[in-house]
Design a protein around this motif. Structure first.
Motif, PDB file in Angstrom:
ATOM      1  N   GLN A  86       5.898  -1.462  -7.887  1.00 33.39           N
ATOM      2  CA  GLN A  86       5.820  -0.081  -8.321  1.00 33.39           C
ATOM      3  C   GLN A  86       4.470   0.566  -8.030  1.00 33.39           C
ATOM      4  O   GLN A  86       4.410   1.710  -7.577  1.00 33.39           O
ATOM      5  N   ALA A  87       3.370  -0.160  -8.284  1.00 39.08           N
ATOM      6  CA  ALA A  87       2.046   0.424  -8.029  1.00 39.08           C
ATOM      7  C   ALA A  87       1.892   0.776  -6.559  1.00 39.08           C
ATOM      8  O   ALA A  87       1.336   1.837  -6.207  1.00 39.08           O
ATOM      9  N   LYS A  88       2.401  -0.072  -5.675  1.00 37.77           N
ATOM     10  CA  LYS A  88       2.293   0.175  -4.244  1.00 37.77           C
ATOM     11  C   LYS A  88       3.177   1.348  -3.828  1.00 37.77           C
ATOM     12  O   LYS A  88       2.808   2.146  -2.970  1.00 37.77           O
ATOM     13  N   ILE A  89       4.362   1.460  -4.451  1.00 35.11           N
ATOM     14  CA  ILE A  89       5.231   2.598  -4.149  1.00 35.11           C
ATOM     15  C   ILE A  89       4.572   3.901  -4.578  1.00 35.11           C
ATOM     16  O   ILE A  89       4.602   4.907  -3.852  1.00 35.11           O
ATOM     17  N   ASP A  90       3.955   3.890  -5.756  1.00 33.64           N
ATOM     18  CA  ASP A  90       3.262   5.091  -6.240  1.00 33.64           C
ATOM     19  C   ASP A  90       2.155   5.494  -5.275  1.00 33.64           C
ATOM     20  O   ASP A  90       1.982   6.687  -4.978  1.00 33.64           O
ATOM     21  N   SER A  91       1.418   4.518  -4.769  1.00 36.38           N
ATOM     22  CA  SER A  91       0.335   4.802  -3.818  1.00 36.38           C
ATOM     23  C   SER A  91       0.907   5.363  -2.517  1.00 36.38           C
ATOM     24  O   SER A  91       0.359   6.314  -1.937  1.00 36.38           O
ATOM     25  N   PHE A  92       2.018   4.780  -2.070  1.00 34.15           N
ATOM     26  CA  PHE A  92       2.665   5.262  -0.840  1.00 34.15           C
ATOM     27  C   PHE A  92       3.160   6.699  -1.013  1.00 34.15           C
ATOM     28  O   PHE A  92       3.012   7.543  -0.131  1.00 34.15           O
ATOM     29  N   LYS A  93       3.721   6.978  -2.176  1.00 35.80           N
ATOM     30  CA  LYS A  93       4.208   8.319  -2.474  1.00 35.80           C
ATOM     31  C   LYS A  93       3.088   9.357  -2.373  1.00 35.80           C
ATOM     32  O   LYS A  93       3.223  10.411  -1.754  1.00 35.80           O
ATOM     33  N   ILE A  94       1.965   9.035  -2.987  1.00 31.51           N
ATOM     34  CA  ILE A  94       0.813   9.940  -2.969  1.00 31.51           C
ATOM     35  C   ILE A  94       0.290  10.124  -1.551  1.00 31.51           C
ATOM     36  O   ILE A  94      -0.011  11.236  -1.111  1.00 31.51           O
TER      37      ILE A  94
ATOM     38  N   ASP B 168       6.608   0.486   8.204  1.00 37.38           N
ATOM     39  CA  ASP B 168       5.318  -0.221   8.186  1.00 37.38           C
ATOM     40  C   ASP B 168       4.920  -0.572   6.756  1.00 37.38           C
ATOM     41  O   ASP B 168       4.399  -1.667   6.489  1.00 37.38           O
ATOM     42  N   PHE B 169       5.155   0.361   5.839  1.00 35.12           N
ATOM     43  CA  PHE B 169       4.837   0.137   4.432  1.00 35.12           C
ATOM     44  C   PHE B 169       5.643  -1.033   3.865  1.00 35.12           C
ATOM     45  O   PHE B 169       5.102  -1.923   3.200  1.00 35.12           O
ATOM     46  N   LEU B 170       6.935  -1.059   4.162  1.00 34.28           N
ATOM     47  CA  LEU B 170       7.785  -2.149   3.671  1.00 34.28           C
ATOM     48  C   LEU B 170       7.356  -3.497   4.258  1.00 34.28           C
ATOM     49  O   LEU B 170       7.325  -4.507   3.552  1.00 34.28           O
ATOM     50  N   SER B 171       7.032  -3.498   5.526  1.00 33.80           N
ATOM     51  CA  SER B 171       6.625  -4.748   6.176  1.00 33.80           C
ATOM     52  C   SER B 171       5.319  -5.279   5.588  1.00 33.80           C
ATOM     53  O   SER B 171       5.180  -6.483   5.347  1.00 33.80           O
TER      54      SER B 171
END
Length: 474
Positions: free
Chosen positions: A155-163, A140-143
């Protein structure tokens, strides 16, 4: 004697305390009477597999598989070429349904293909439940942020997803699953513009090496892809070729690799070397005998048992079949159960072997070309087709339906030994063997490729070589 028995009993109890029973009960309609096996990767560098156990699916499609495991493992269920994957945990008890192959999609009968597996999930904290739940969130995140990934600036979105994932699964106390999350994200970041140094610092430096975790090893393999070859082309890595090709030195190569900023840790450096040697064997960047010699040194000298096992597995995986090498012997029956040996077939003749089965469409297409080859080369070459079907009756039926195929057909009744000896991975498979039993082509070209050229070259009459003083006839 009593003391010896007590020691053995203590060792047995120790083993039981580590490896615990796993049971998989399932339904596999449309696979009745077929063998179903549990397979795992020997290691995640060579990706060779080994079978843990197997069973036969009964007349109504039910099966039970039992085996021991001391850790969470990613397993593959195989029925012929149909495969499905799942995770298992020590003491796990699973109920599954193996779906029939998708009839609307063409599947090459000689290649493995995925089929759906339904798992009865008994707990939200069970590893399959956790990974499925996370995979849905990951997808869902990738889509949702696909545009950012196309630009390679997410990168900012990946960091948010990680958290967000760390917080969402904060109550889950499963180290395997936490690493699953960590290294799926690591692999995602690797596809963006994140620097190697940042990736190394966050995911590899001062981190334990997770040899049996597929997500960790996927990231590891991608991060260090062609590392040995690339480093040998750099100025600090200049001595690499000398240490491998000329000295064949494990310790010398390790010392050169230490010059790389990412390979200061001895354990990590050693695994990177093992991986690099595996790659080098197949891309010919270094001499094969030297590569084999260094891996043999790893087996003898490493202090890390997992590295010893991986290096040995890699050595075992290297093809023993080489041009000029001796072809494995066989003695097999024809449809009348008369036996024929390789030694008999190659007497004063070359041998063109073909391995096939009755469900192989490509095999049957290639057979249509063989009669014309026999017409041209049959006096000098023995044409032999070996059926790897289950019974000799399959061979009889095939020949009855194809009576125009008059060359020699044999049945492989070796219970898989011959396929292993000739390293048959898919069908059809071909081999060209000389009268002295040596491989000329391994594997050989198929009838519709350039095998005609090879046949011409080996059967043409060689001109007489005249020496000084020989008389020539005019």
């Amino acid at each position: 004697m009593t003391k010896f028995i007590i020691i053995l009993f203590a060792l047995f109890l120790s083993f039981l305390s580590q490896a615990q029973n796993v049971i998989i009960k399932g339904s596999a309609k449309s696979y009745e009477y077929q063998e179903i096996g549990v397979w795992i990767n020997n290691d995640y560098i060579s990706k060779t597999q080994k079978q843990l156990t197997y069973s036969v699916i009964d007349s109504i499609g039910n099966f039970t598989l039992e085996f021991n495991s001391k850790e969470i493992q990613y397993i593959t269920l195989k029925v012929e070429k149909s495969i499905s994957t799942m995770y298992i945990e020590p003491k796990g008890n699973y109920e599954v349904i193996l779906m029939p192959p998708d009839s609307t999609t063409y599947h090459n009968p000689n290649l493995e293909h995925d089929v759906k597996l339904s798992i009865k999930l008994k707990s939200k904290t069970e590893i399959n439940s956790l990974t499925m739940d996370y995979d849905k969130r990951f997808d869902d995140f990738l889509s949702a942020d696909y545009a950012a990934f196309l630009k390679r600036t997410p990168q900012a979105k990946i960091d948010s997803f990680k958290i967000a994932m760390k917080e969402f699964y904060s109550t889950v106390n499963n180290p395997y699953f936490k690493n699953y999350i960590n290294y799926t994200i690591a692999s995602l970041e690797q596809k963006t513009k994140v620097s190697e140094k940042k990736l190394f610092t966050e995911y590899l430096s001062k981190k334990p090496i997770l040899h049996s975790n597929p997500e960790y090893m996927l990231f590891f393999n991608d991060f260090f892809k062609q590392k040995i070859q690339d480093f040998s082309m750099s100025k600090p890595g200049t001595p690499m070729a000398f240490q491998i090709n000329d000295r064949g030195s494990f310790s010398g190569t390790m010392e050169v690799l230490k010059r790389d900023e990412f390979l200061q840790n001895d354990t990590l450096r050693e695994l990177v070397l093992i991986k690099g040697l595996y790659e080098a064997y197949y891309d010919n960047s270094f001499k094969k005998p030297s590569v084999v010699g260094i891996l043999q040194q790893v087996v003898l000298e490493t202090k890390i048992e997992e590295h010893k096992r991986i290096a040995q597995t890699i050595l075992n995986s290297f093809s023993k079949l080489q041009k000029g090498g001796q072809a494995p012997f066989f003695e097999l029956p024809d449809k009348a159960l008369l036996t024929h040996s390789l030694d008999e077939l190659r007497t004063n003749k070359y041998v063109y072997l073909m391995f096939y089965d009755i469900n192989c469409t490509a095999c049957q297409q290639q057979m249509k070309i063989i009669p014309s080859l026999i017409k041209t080369y049959g006096e000098r070459i023995s044409f032999v087709s070996i059926s790897v079907d289950k019974t000799n009756a399959d061979l009889k039926n095939f020949q009855a339906k194809n009576s125009k195929y008059t060359w020699l057909f044999l049945h492989d009744n070796s219970l898989g030994k011959l396929k292993a000896d000739y390293e048959i991975k898919s069908l059809p498979a071909y081999f060209l063997i000389s009268p002295d039993g040596k491989f000329i082509q391994v594997p050989a070209e198929s009838p519709d490729e350039d095998i005609d050229r090879a046949f011409f070259d080996i059967t043409k009459i060689k001109p007489k070589q005249h020496g000084i003083g020989d008389k020539k006839n005019h």
